[in-house]
Design an enzyme around this catalytic site. Structure first.
Site, PDB file in Angstrom:
ATOM      1  N   ASP A  47      33.684  42.770  41.706  1.00 46.80           N
ATOM      2  CA  ASP A  47      34.944  43.048  41.022  1.00 46.80           C
ATOM      3  C   ASP A  47      36.118  42.349  41.702  1.00 46.80           C
ATOM      4  OD1 ASP A  47      36.990  44.234  39.539  1.00 46.80           O
ATOM      5  OD2 ASP A  47      36.985  46.055  40.749  1.00 46.80           O
ATOM      6  N   ASP A  74      40.484  39.073  36.181  1.00 50.36           N
ATOM      7  CA  ASP A  74      39.790  40.270  36.666  1.00 50.36           C
ATOM      8  C   ASP A  74      38.393  40.411  36.072  1.00 50.36           C
ATOM      9  OD1 ASP A  74      39.146  42.703  37.734  1.00 50.36           O
ATOM     10  OD2 ASP A  74      40.749  43.819  36.767  1.00 50.36           O
TER      11      ASP A  74
END
Length: 388
Positions: A93, A276
């Site tokens: 992530d 992201d």
């Protein structure tokens, strides 16, 4: 000059470590199938402010991370922790910086559905005695900080700080296919006094270049990868376009505009955006995204999602994200996503109104499936190229 370019690509590929990622069913899909999505969305409204807020309380070991992002996470990789290794499925992530997995001491129902770490089985485990509390937009993860050996893709990261959960209240992890999260954002976002995984890889001399990159497959479950220490040019076409990081917290950059048919429909005059991998959709301010939903003919469904006529994927124009003077078109076939029973959903989502955020965006997997992305920590820049 061409030969120097080729040699440069060879150098970038040396000591390249590639980790396969598997595209799995997201929490959103699980909740949708169980007809629980509406209740979840109502109880856990998304707020983009957590992505941009400066008031991170590091002294208490608490930082904010919007769990609503994880509703759509769909790319999972495997790591192991401890000696002998204990395996976990994690999200790589770029929207967070810490590594955490569930522990055998976790009492929450969510932990019963996932692999849990047993410190008693690891000869290299070391406890810090420090409690940690990760405050998310839709709940908390409470646990403690520990150190152990983390392995993935042949890399052996010794004495890595990571979190072990004791409690994961709420519903957000019960429907997740992954066990934990491995953060790849800047160390300024990590728990105070700890070194994130990527920084340890570099400090321990395990990678030859201070960068990593993502290729996310468009349709297949297999084929996605995250690579460390180099770039494999076979995953993209053309040249990498480099964009400076505007703020060294998340992988944040300045975006010029968002347009359709040559007319600006959002980010007029410029705005900030976060690249992201921890977000699937294209997320922006509520009023702006609502206008985009109207433009593409999306209507809010019973569950709170925006539903679109599937035929629109073949007729609507591209939505163009202009970054550092370069246009990055996102076709309707990408921003309209087909779900079960032939229903199609908008790839845009609203951030929730906040006084802290005016016109800021998160570019998630809808964008990243189209564009191979390099995260260059040495030069604090992001490289984008058309994915193959």
């Amino acid at each position: 000059m061409k030969w120097f370019w080729v040699l440069g690509l060879v150098a970038l590929s040396e000591c390249l470590v590639t980790i396969p990622l598997t595209r799995v069913k997201s929490m959103r899909e699980n909740l949708r199938e169980k007809d629980r999505l509406k209740d979840f969305l109502e109880n856990h409204p998304y707020n983009l402010a957590y992505k941009f807020v400066d008031s991170v309380n590091l002294d208490l070991g608490i930082y904010f991370e919007p769990m609503r992002n994880y509703l759509d996470l769909a790319y999972v990789g495997t790591i192991s922790i401890g000696t002998p290794p204990q395996e976990f499925k994690v999200i790589f992530d770029t929207g967070s910086s810490d590594l955490w997995v569930p522990s055998i001491y976790c009492s929450s129902p969510a932990c019963a559905n996932h692999n849990v770490f047993n410190p008693l089985r690891s000869s290299t485990f070391r406890i810090s005695g420090r409690p940690i509390h990760l405050q998310y937009g839709s709940g908390t993860m409470s646990g403690f900080l520990a150190y152990d050996t983390v392995r993935f893709g042949g890399l052996v990261d010794v004495a890595q700080a990571f979190g072990l959960s004791l409690r994961e209240p709420g519903k957000f992890m019960e429907y997740a296919v992954f066990d934990g999260i491995l953060g790849l954002a800047y160390p300024s976002l990590s728990l105070r006094g700890t070194v994130p995984v990527f920084d340890n890889l570099w400090k321990q001399g395990l990678i030859s270049q201070e960068l990593f990159a993502f290729y996310l497959s468009k349709k297949n479950e297999e084929g996605s990868v995250v690579m460390f220490g180099g770039v494999d040019h076979s995953y993209y076409s053309g040249d990498l376009n480099w964009v400076p990081v505007s703020k060294r917290l998340y992988w944040q950059l300045s975006m010029d505009s968002i347009s359709m048919n040559g007319e600006v429909i959002a980010c007029d005059g410029g705005c900030q955006a976060i690249i992201d991998t921890g977000t699937s959709l294209l997320i922006g301010p509520s009023h702006v995204v609502f206008n985009i939903q109207m433009i593409i003919g999306a209507n809010r469904s019973y569950s709170g999602e925006y539903v679109v006529d599937c035929d629109a994927a073949n007729t609507l124009p591209d939505i163009v994200f202009t970054i550092n003077g370069i246009n990055y078109p996102v076709p309707a076939s990408a921003y309209i996503q087909e779900g079960p029973q032939g229903t199609c959903y908008s790839g845009f989502d609203e951030s929730g109104d906040s006084l802290l955020v005016s016109d800021s965006w998160i570019l998630g997997d809808v964008f990243l499936r189209l564009y191979f992305t390099v995260f260059d920590r040495e030069n604090n820049r992001i490289g984008l190229a058309l994915a193959v």
